[in-house]
Scaffold this motif. Structure first.
Motif, mmCIF file in Angstrom:
data_model
loop_
_atom_site.group_PDB
_atom_site.id
_atom_site.type_symbol
_atom_site.label_atom_id
_atom_site.label_comp_id
_atom_site.label_asym_id
_atom_site.label_seq_id
_atom_site.Cartn_x
_atom_site.Cartn_y
_atom_site.Cartn_z
ATOM 1 N N HIS A 118 0.707 -1.269 0.094
ATOM 2 C CA HIS A 118 0.148 0.073 -0.102
ATOM 3 C C HIS A 118 0.826 1.428 -0.016
ATOM 4 N N ASN A 121 2.520 1.717 -3.458
ATOM 5 C CA ASN A 121 1.622 2.041 -4.283
ATOM 6 C C ASN A 121 1.101 3.655 -4.295
ATOM 7 N N ASN A 144 1.650 -6.183 -6.961
ATOM 8 C CA ASN A 144 0.763 -6.557 -8.127
ATOM 9 C C ASN A 144 -0.230 -5.627 -8.155
ATOM 10 N N LYS A 147 -3.673 -7.148 -9.570
ATOM 11 C CA LYS A 147 -4.581 -8.004 -8.482
ATOM 12 C C LYS A 147 -4.982 -6.835 -7.431
ATOM 13 N N ASN A 148 -4.217 -5.846 -7.020
ATOM 14 C CA ASN A 148 -4.625 -5.238 -5.732
ATOM 15 C C ASN A 148 -4.719 -3.783 -6.052
ATOM 16 N N PHE A 149 -4.234 -3.000 -7.201
ATOM 17 C CA PHE A 149 -4.215 -1.616 -7.525
ATOM 18 C C PHE A 149 -4.400 -1.308 -8.864
#
Length: 238
Positions: A118, A121, A144, A147-149
């Motif tokens: 996080h 990102n 990733n 998948k996440n961002f």
């Protein structure tokens, strides 16, 4: 005193309308019917979407954005924890002081949370905003995004374009070309394709965007009116 309250009220409503991409007519209501217009906006667009505490915090931040930062700086001095570093960095980022935000995010990553996705990102977004595309390209593969961002894929793709990696950039930007979503990003994808002489592919993206918005209900279509207008303009010019 009432005058300053109304001004602050208007500033909050305009900020909220801009952040949430509400219809343009709200700006006229807020400006030309100051107190009543703001109350109507608050009751119809804000109260139903959040609680009073959150509204108060947002108003305070808009009126005095440095107050929150000073409080978080004090908290960090008192307790030099990972979360306090992140909280302060977030406040700087929200205030668009990206260099200071980056400093604290980087500092946070020096702790036991060096691989925190996080934080990485948030760093990517900050570096993009100061046009440090080398850092964006360096940090993006560490997490990733797909998948996440997913929202950050857009910044990564544009950063790759700036570094001359056109094929890789298109591969990333195509990931946000999802039907019935990401209209602003898909509009930028079409512009990317035009910049790189892929007119037919750009028109295909624009046609899909226009078709989807035209198929919406009037209420939903109004939310994307500016996107529809620009997409139509671009496709007519090419």
């Amino acid at each position: 005193m009432l005058y300053y309250f109304i001004i602050a009220f208007q500033v909050f409503c305009v900020y909220h309308a801009y952040k949430n991409k509400n219809n343009f007519y709200w700006y006229f209501i807020i400006f030309f019917i100051p107190l009543l217009g703001c109350i109507i906006y608050l009751l119809t667009q804000v109260i139903s979407k959040g609680d009073v505490t959150h509204i108060t915090e947002e108003i305070t931040t808009i009126i005095n954005p440095t107050k929150k930062i000073k409080e978080l700086e004090t908290a960090l001095q008192f307790s030099n924890t990972f979360q306090n570093k992140i909280n302060l960095a977030d406040a700087y980022a929200q205030n668009k002081e990206y260099h200071k935000a980056i400093e604290h995010y980087e500092n946070a990553l020096e702790s036991n949370f060096k691989d925190d996705p996080h934080t990485i990102n948030k760093l990517i977004i900050c570096y993009y905003n100061i046009q440090n595309y080398d850092k964006v390209v360096a940090y993006a593969p560490k997490i990733n995004l797909q998948k996440n961002f997913k929202e950050t894929i857009f910044f990564y793709g544009l950063a790759l374009e700036q570094k001359g990696k056109i094929e890789l950039a298109e591969n990333q930007l195509r990931k946000i070309d999802v039907r019935y979503s990401h209209y602003s990003e898909r509009l930028e994808l079409s512009k990317f394709l035009i910049r790189n002489n892929k007119i037919a592919a750009a028109k295909e993206v624009l046609t899909e965007v226009i078709t989807e918005i035209n198929a919406m209900t009037n209420v939903n279509a109004k939310k994307h009116r500016s996107i529809l207008s620009e997409a139509s303009k671009i496709i007519n010019e090419h």
